[in-house]
Write a protein that holds these residues in place. Structure first.
Motif, PDB file in Angstrom:
ATOM      1  N   THR A 480      24.218 -25.598  85.248  1.00 58.93           N
ATOM      2  CA  THR A 480      25.083 -24.489  84.993  1.00 58.93           C
ATOM      3  C   THR A 480      26.477 -24.988  85.433  1.00 58.93           C
ATOM      4  O   THR A 480      26.680 -25.615  86.420  1.00 58.93           O
ATOM      5  CB  THR A 480      24.853 -23.049  85.856  1.00 58.93           C
ATOM      6  OG1 THR A 480      24.756 -23.361  87.172  1.00 58.93           O
ATOM      7  CG2 THR A 480      23.407 -22.677  85.647  1.00 58.93           C
ATOM      8  N   THR A 482      30.523 -23.552  84.987  1.00 61.21           N
ATOM      9  CA  THR A 482      31.459 -22.147  84.686  1.00 61.21           C
ATOM     10  C   THR A 482      32.012 -22.247  83.500  1.00 61.21           C
ATOM     11  O   THR A 482      31.977 -21.237  82.875  1.00 61.21           O
ATOM     12  CB  THR A 482      32.566 -21.950  85.805  1.00 61.21           C
ATOM     13  OG1 THR A 482      33.394 -22.954  86.064  1.00 61.21           O
ATOM     14  CG2 THR A 482      31.654 -21.575  86.976  1.00 61.21           C
ATOM     15  N   THR A 553      28.714 -20.612  82.476  1.00 59.25           N
ATOM     16  CA  THR A 553      28.502 -19.229  82.824  1.00 59.25           C
ATOM     17  C   THR A 553      29.812 -18.373  82.970  1.00 59.25           C
ATOM     18  O   THR A 553      29.521 -17.099  83.221  1.00 59.25           O
ATOM     19  CB  THR A 553      27.628 -19.321  84.137  1.00 59.25           C
ATOM     20  OG1 THR A 553      28.700 -20.039  84.997  1.00 59.25           O
ATOM     21  CG2 THR A 553      26.313 -20.029  84.031  1.00 59.25           C
TER      22      THR A 553
END
Length: 643
Positions: A480, A482, A553
C-alpha cells in the motif's frame, strides 16, 4: 524425473539409517573388498582366478582381513562421514592398506603359506584403489544426488567473500552456486572454486541457462553507493536478491559469510556516511552527565549507542515506557561489559510534561547535556488526538527546557522534524512550536544553550514505510502506497544520530540546524524496487499475472506529497558539510508565553477546534484542515495528470 526422484528418496533413506548400521555395512563391504583385492592380485600374478586352496592360505587371508578391519577402526576410518569425506581421509586409507599388506606378508611367512612374493605388492595397489576409491565414489554420488535437490544460485562478487560463500554453500544442504558475476574485467573467464566468473552484462543469459532461485551479493566491504548501483542493475530480473553480512559484522565475528540476509533498504537508499568529527562528537559528552529523553525510541536508543562510545561520565535514560526503558538499559549494559566501558547507566521512568519530576532528575544527576528525542510522531494518530499531541510535543519540550534552565543544564538539543516546515498536520505544527519555544528561551536567558536539529525520515523507524513494505511483501501483498507521486527524504538511523550529536555541538544557542538528507525518494519507486529485489513481479494492468500489486490508498489526513526541510531559502553552511543552519522566524518570549497560556487553557478544556485555530493563527505556517483539503486536491490533480 521419476527415476531421479526415486533415487533421491532411496538415498535419503540410506542417509537416515542409524550410524551403527551404516558402520556395519562399511565393515562388511571392506571385508569383501580386501578379499577381492587378494583374489585379484593372485589372478594377475598366476594368470588365472583361484580361490585359496590350503588351510594356511585361508588362515593368512582371513586373519589379514580381520587385522585390517581392526586397524581401519582404530584409525577412525569408520567414524568419517562419507558425504563430508576430506582429502586427509586418504592418508588414513593408505596407512590402513600398508598395515594390511605388512600383515599379509608377515602371516604368509610365519604360517609358510604358498603365496608368491609379488602378490602382496599387487594386493596393496588393488586394496588402496578399492577401499579409497569406493568411498570417494559414494561421496561423489551423495554430493551429486544432493546437488540435484539444491536450489541454484548465482554469486555476485568473485572476491574472498564470494569464494568463501561458494565453498560454504557447496557443503551446505540448501544452495549450490552455479556461476560468479563480477564487475572486475580481469576476473572474467577465470574460475573461482571451480565456477566461471562472468561479466554482469551476461546475467540475463545466465538466468535463462540456470534458472537460479537467488542472486547472492557477496561484497561486504562495498560502499553504499556501489551496492546501490549493483542493486539497480539487478532490479529488473525476477530473482530474489540476498546478501552476506557487512564487513564489520564479519570481522567482529557477529556473523559468518554463509549467513544470508535480505537486502537492507540502506543498500537502496543509504549513502556513504562522512566520518564523524571526534571533536564535535565528544564536545558536550566526554566526562559529562548526559540525559536522553525518549531513550527507548528509534532515534533516542541510537543516540544512546553512539553516546557511550565518547566517554560520558553518566548516561541517564529518561523514558515513559517501562518496556522500552528495560530493553535499552539491558542492551547498553551488555555493550559496556563487552567493550569494557566504565560508564554509569541510569534508567529513569518519567514524562517530560512533569516539570517537577524532570527538575528533580536533572538536579539529582547533575545533568550537563540533554538530547530531547521524546515525541509523538505518527501523523494520522496525532490528527485524531490533538490535545495529547500538543501536550507531549509542545508542553513536554517547554517544561523540560525550563527545568533545564533551573537546573543549570549547559546544553539542550531538540530532535525536530522536516514536518515542522509549512506543516499540514498537527505533528508538524507541534514540532515547529517546540522549536519556537527553544528559540524564545535562547533569547531570554544565557544559562542553557538551546539547539534545534531538523531532519526527515529515518530508515527502519517505527511507522516507517520500509518495515511496512517488508511485512506486506512477506504476506504476498498488496503493498500500500498513499499516492503515486508522494516523495520523502530518508537517512539511516546511525548517520542521523551522529549528525544530531555533532549539530548539537555547533552554534551559540537558538539556531535551527538542518541535516542534509540527500536526494528525495519516490515512495512508489521504492515499493517497486523492494518487490523486484525480493524476487517477485509487480502485478498491474500491464502484467496481470504478476505476484504483488501496489495499491494506492490516498493521502492520509495531514499528509503532504512533498516534505521540505527549510521554510525559506535563508540557509548557511557550517563547518560540517552535511549540517546547515536555517535562519527561521522566531517569537518574542512574552508573545510566546501568552500563546502557550491560551494553548494550555484549550488543552485543559479538550477544545480541539480552539487548539487548531490557535495553531493556525501562530506564525507556524500551519493551516490545519484547510491544508489537508488542499493537499488532497493537489494529489488528485497530480494523479489524474500522471494517469
Amino acid at each position: 524425473m521419476g527415476k531421479r526422484k526415486n533415487l533421491i528418496q532411496l538415498l535419503d533413506r540410506l542417509l537416515e539409517t542409524p550410524r551403527p548400521v551404516k558402520r556395519g555395512i562399511c565393515v562388511t563391504l571392506d571385508a569383501f573388498l580386501l578379499f577381492g583385492a587378494y583374489l585379484g592380485a593372485k589372478a594377475l600374478r598366476m594368470g588365472t582366478l583361484e580361490f585359496p586352496s590350503t588351510l594356511e592360505e585361508w588362515s593368512v587371508i582371513s586373519t589379514t582381513i580381520a587385522v585390517s578391519i581392526f586397524i581401519f577402526a582404530r584409525t577412525g576410518l569408520y567414524r568419517a562421514i562419507l558425504r563430508h569425506l576430506a582429502p586427509q581421509a586418504m592418508t588414513t586409507v593408505l596407512l590402513g592398506v600398508m598395515s594390511s599388506t605388512v600383515t599379509l606378508v608377515a602371516l604368509s611367512f610365519f604360517l609358510r603359506a604358498d603365496i608368491p612374493r609379488t602378490v602382496p605388492v599387487i594386493y596393496a595397489a588393488i586394496a588402496l584403489i578399492a577401499i579409497g576409491g569406493t568411498r570417494y565414489m559414494v561421496r561423489n554420488v551423495i554430493i551429486g544426488m544432493q546437488r540435484w535437490q539444491k536450489q541454484k544460485v548465482i554469486i555476485y562478487g568473485a572476491g574472498n567473500a564470494g569464494s568463501q560463500l561458494a565453498s560454504a554453500l557447496h557443503f551446505g544442504q540448501e544452495y549450490e552456486a552455479v556461476a560468479f558475476i563480477d564487475d572486475n574485467p580481469k576476473l572474467h573467464g577465470n574460475t573461482v572454486q571451480g565456477l566461471t566468473v562472468y561479466n554482469p552484462n551476461l546475467l540475463h543469459t545466465l538466468i535463462l541457462r540456470y534458472a537460479p532461485s537467488k542472486i547472492l551479493l557477496a561484497m561486504p566491504s562495498a560502499s553504499h553507493e556501489k551496492r546501490r548501483k549493483i542493486l539497480q542493475q539487478l532490479e529488473p530480473f525476477p530473482v530474489k536478491v540476498q546478501t552476506v553480512a557487512g564487513i564489520s559484522d564479519l570481522v567482529s565475528g557477529k556473523a559468518t559469510v554463509a549467513e544470508l540476509r535480505d537486502i537492507d533498504v540502506e543498500d537502496l537508499l543509504g549513502r556513504d556516511p562522512i566520518a564523524p568529527s571526534t571533536e564535535l562528537m565528544s564536545k558536550n559528552i566526554e566526562g559529562r552527565v548526559v540525559l536522553v529523553s525518549g531513550a527507548g525510541g528509534t532515534i533516542g536508543s541510537e543516540l544512546c549507542r553512539q553516546l557511550i562510545q565518547y566517554g560520558p561520565a553518566k548516561l541517564v535514560l529518561f523514558e515513559q515506557s517501562e518496556y522500552a526503558l528495560y530493553n535499552i538499559h539491558r542492551e547498553l549494559s551488555h555493550t559496556l561489559i563487552k567493550e569494557h566501558l566504565d560508564i554509569e547507566i541510569v534508567g529513569v521512568l518519567g514524562n517530560a510534561q512533569n516539570r517537577r519530576h524532570a527538575l528533580n532528575v536533572l538536579k539529582k544527576h547533575k545533568v550537563c547535556t540533554i538530547y530531547h528525542a521524546a515525541a509523538y510522531k505518527h501523523v494520522p494518530i496525532l490528527e485524531d488526538n490533538i490535545c495529547e499531541g500538543v501536550q507531549n510535543n509542545v508542553f513536554g519540550t517547554w517544561h523540560l527546557a525550563q527545568a533545564a534552565i533551573e537546573a543549570k543544564v549547559e546544553n539542550f538539543v531538540l530532535i525536530s522534524s522536516d514536518k515542522a516546515v509549512r506543516p499540514t498536520n498537527l505533528m508538524g505544527a507541534s514540532k515547529r512550536l517546540a522549536e519556537l519555544c527553544l528559540q524564545a528561551l535562547a533569547q531570554e536567558q544565557q544559562v542553557t544553550r538551546f539547539i534545534n536539529v531538523r531532519f526527515g525520515n529515518v530508515l527502519g523507524s517505527s511507522g516507517s514505510v520500509v518495515p511496512l513494505f517488508k511485512e506486506q511483501i512477506s504476506r504476498g501483498g498488496p503493498v500500500t502506497v498513499t499516492h503515486p507521486e508522494v516523495v520523502r527524504y530518508f537517512m539511516t538511523i546511525p548517520e542521523a544520530a551522529q549528525l544530531v550529536i555533532q549539530a548539537g555541538a555547533l552554534g551559540s544557542g537558538g539556531e535551527v540546524f538542518v541535516l542534509d538528507m540527500g536526494e528525495p525518494v519516490k515512495i512508489a519507486d521504492l515499493a517497486k524496487q523492494m518487490i523486484h529485489l525480493y524476487g517477485f513481479k509487480e502485478k498491474d494492468d500491464n502484467n496481470p499475472s504478476g505476484d504483488i500489486a501496489i495499491v494506492y490508498t490516498g493521502l492520509r489526513p495531514g499528509e503532504k506529497l512533498y516534505e521540505e526541510l527549510l521554510i525559506g531559502n535563508n540557509v548557511v553552511g557550517t563547518v560540517h558539510p552535511r549540517i546547515m543552519k536555517a535562519r527561521e522566524i522566531s517569537l518574542p518570549f512574552a508573545e510566546l508565553q501568552k500563546a502557550l497560556d491560551n494553548l494550555k487553557s484549550f488543552c485543559a478544556l479538550i477544545d480541539e477546534p480552539g487548539i487548531t485555530k490557535l495553531m493556525r493563527d501562530l506564525p507556524l505556517g500551519y493551516s490545519g484542515q484547510e491544508s489537508v483539503t488542499q493537499n488532497r486536491q493537489e494529489a488528485q490533480t497530480s494523479a489524474m495528470q500522471s494517469g
